[in-house]
Design a protein around this motif. Structure first.
Motif, PDB file in Angstrom:
ATOM      1  N   HIS A  83      36.517   7.779 -28.849  1.00  0.00           N
ATOM      2  CA  HIS A  83      37.534   7.381 -27.858  1.00  0.00           C
ATOM      3  C   HIS A  83      38.926   6.733 -28.459  1.00  0.00           C
ATOM      4  O   HIS A  83      38.771   6.051 -29.681  1.00  0.00           O
ATOM      5  CB  HIS A  83      36.982   6.442 -26.982  1.00  0.00           C
ATOM      6  N   THR A  84      39.852   7.009 -28.098  1.00  0.00           N
ATOM      7  CA  THR A  84      41.076   6.574 -28.643  1.00  0.00           C
ATOM      8  C   THR A  84      42.042   5.897 -27.370  1.00  0.00           C
ATOM      9  O   THR A  84      41.610   6.124 -26.217  1.00  0.00           O
ATOM     10  CB  THR A  84      42.021   7.858 -29.160  1.00  0.00           C
TER      11      THR A  84
ATOM     12  N   SER B 132      39.589  11.884 -32.116  1.00  0.00           N
ATOM     13  CA  SER B 132      38.380  11.434 -31.498  1.00  0.00           C
ATOM     14  C   SER B 132      37.217  12.304 -31.959  1.00  0.00           C
ATOM     15  O   SER B 132      35.878  11.657 -32.220  1.00  0.00           O
ATOM     16  CB  SER B 132      38.073  11.292 -29.773  1.00  0.00           C
TER      17      SER B 132
ATOM     18  N   GLY C 144      34.204  14.314 -28.813  1.00  0.00           N
ATOM     19  CA  GLY C 144      35.549  13.528 -28.547  1.00  0.00           C
ATOM     20  C   GLY C 144      36.172  13.689 -27.252  1.00  0.00           C
ATOM     21  O   GLY C 144      36.313  14.549 -26.554  1.00  0.00           O
TER      22      GLY C 144
ATOM     23  N   THR D 113      33.949   3.886 -30.704  1.00  0.00           N
ATOM     24  CA  THR D 113      33.228   4.792 -30.807  1.00  0.00           C
ATOM     25  C   THR D 113      31.872   4.385 -30.268  1.00  0.00           C
ATOM     26  O   THR D 113      31.240   3.299 -30.534  1.00  0.00           O
ATOM     27  CB  THR D 113      32.980   5.222 -32.331  1.00  0.00           C
TER      28      THR D 113
END
Length: 335
Positions: free
Chosen positions: A252-253, A270, A296, A318
């Motif tokens: 995750h971003t 990701s 992702g 993450t």
């Protein structure tokens, strides 16, 4: 039974994420199979609950029918007995009068003969009523036999379905206990790391290991730090013997646009982070690659929607998501 629906939902969620291109074909095939199985599980469970409710209602209705038929049968049997007794009395009275006044033509005898004729008509009427009552009684007795058979069949089917639900509930409870034990094992293995670096918790029957970006990666990088490798290796060791656990690694971003000469955007980043973590698990334990899905999620599944530095920090994470195997449940449903 809500647990069964929740677990079906978690399987659907487990295989809904984007995967890296190199693993796309394998993950796609497995994901489609599990999605179909999960949908079947949900539909089977909903049908099972509806059928059980209908069977319970039908069983109650049949019980009432049997009770009413039993009452009607007893009432008709009593009425028939009364009619037979009265008919016998009338027949005896009629025979006695014929015997006494059959040859007498006086006015008195005529009146008596008229009375005898009236008794005869009453006797015939009673016999007709008795015949109808006997036919009705026979019909009610047949209805009672049929309703009793229906009730027995409904109760037998209901018992079988309840047994099936008990088996499913027992398996789900077993899964819950196993997942709680797994959470405790992972938490114990990660005591060297602080709450500001990672967290271990359960949600919807799954175990989540959520790791902060600062533990694993430099900003914009997908190369795992030494501290991050240590944490991931410990998780992999715990999972080695848990062969009935599926592993989903999600990157995750935040929502800050990202682009490099290699990666197109946050989504690419990701995915690369998820595959980096997955490789560390595989390369440092006996966990089979077919148990792991790397996905992702980019910035599209935030845990904090505020547009603040703190919110963005929390979203850069993450997650290693551990879910139980539902083959036993599918086998019960399919059988």
């Amino acid at each position: 039974m809500n647990k069964l629906i929740i677990y079906a939902g978690l399987i659907l969620a487990l295989f809904s994420a984007c995967v890296p291109l190199k693993q796309f074909q394998d993950v796609k095939s497995q994901g489609e199979e599990d999605a179909i199985a999960a949908k079947q599980l949900k539909n089977e469970n909903e049908d099972l609950i509806v059928d059980n409710n209908e069977l319970k209602a039908e069983a109650e209705r049949l019980k009432k029918d049997v009770e009413l038929l039993t009452q009607d049968t007893m009432r008709l049997a009593k009425s028939n007995w009364t009619l037979k007794k009265r008919n016998k009395e009338l027949a005896n009275e009629y025979a006695e009068l014929l015997k006494r006044f059959g040859g007498n033509t006086t006015t008195q005898s005529s009146e008596l003969l008229a009375h005898v004729q009236n008794l005869h008509e009453q006797l015939q009427k009673r016999e007709d009523e008795l015949l109808r009552a006997e036919r009705e009684l026979a019909s009610k007795q047949q209805d009672l036999i049929f309703a009793t058979e229906q009730l027995a069949n409904a109760e037998k089917e209901l018992e079988a379905r309840n047994k099936r639900l008990v088996e499913l509930e027992a398996i789900l409870n077993e899964k819950d206990s196993a997942m709680n034990a797994l959470r405790n094992s992972i938490a114990s293995a990660l005591t060297d790391f602080g709450d500001d670096e990672l967290s271990v918790y359960t949600k919807d029957g799954k175990v989540y290991v959520s790791m902060e970006e600062k533990l694993l990666f430099q900003s914009g990088s997908y190369s795992v730090s030494s501290a991050g490798k240590s944490a991931i290796q410990k998780i992999g060791k715990v999972l080695e013997n848990k062969t009935d656990i599926y592993i989903m690694v999600e990157g995750h971003t935040d929502n800050v646009p990202y682009k490099s000469t290699v990666l197109l955007d946050n989504w690419d980043l990701s995915v690369k982070r998820a595959t980096s973590v997955s490789r560390i698990i595989i390369n440092n334990s006996s966990v089979s690659p077919n148990r792991i899905t790397a996905a992702g999620r980019g910035e599209f599944v935030p845990i904090d929607t505020d547009n603040t530095p703190e919110a963005r920090r929390r979203n850069r994470r993450t997650e290693i998501i551990l879910a139980p195997n539902f083959d036993k449940i599918f086998n019960i449903l399919n059988n």
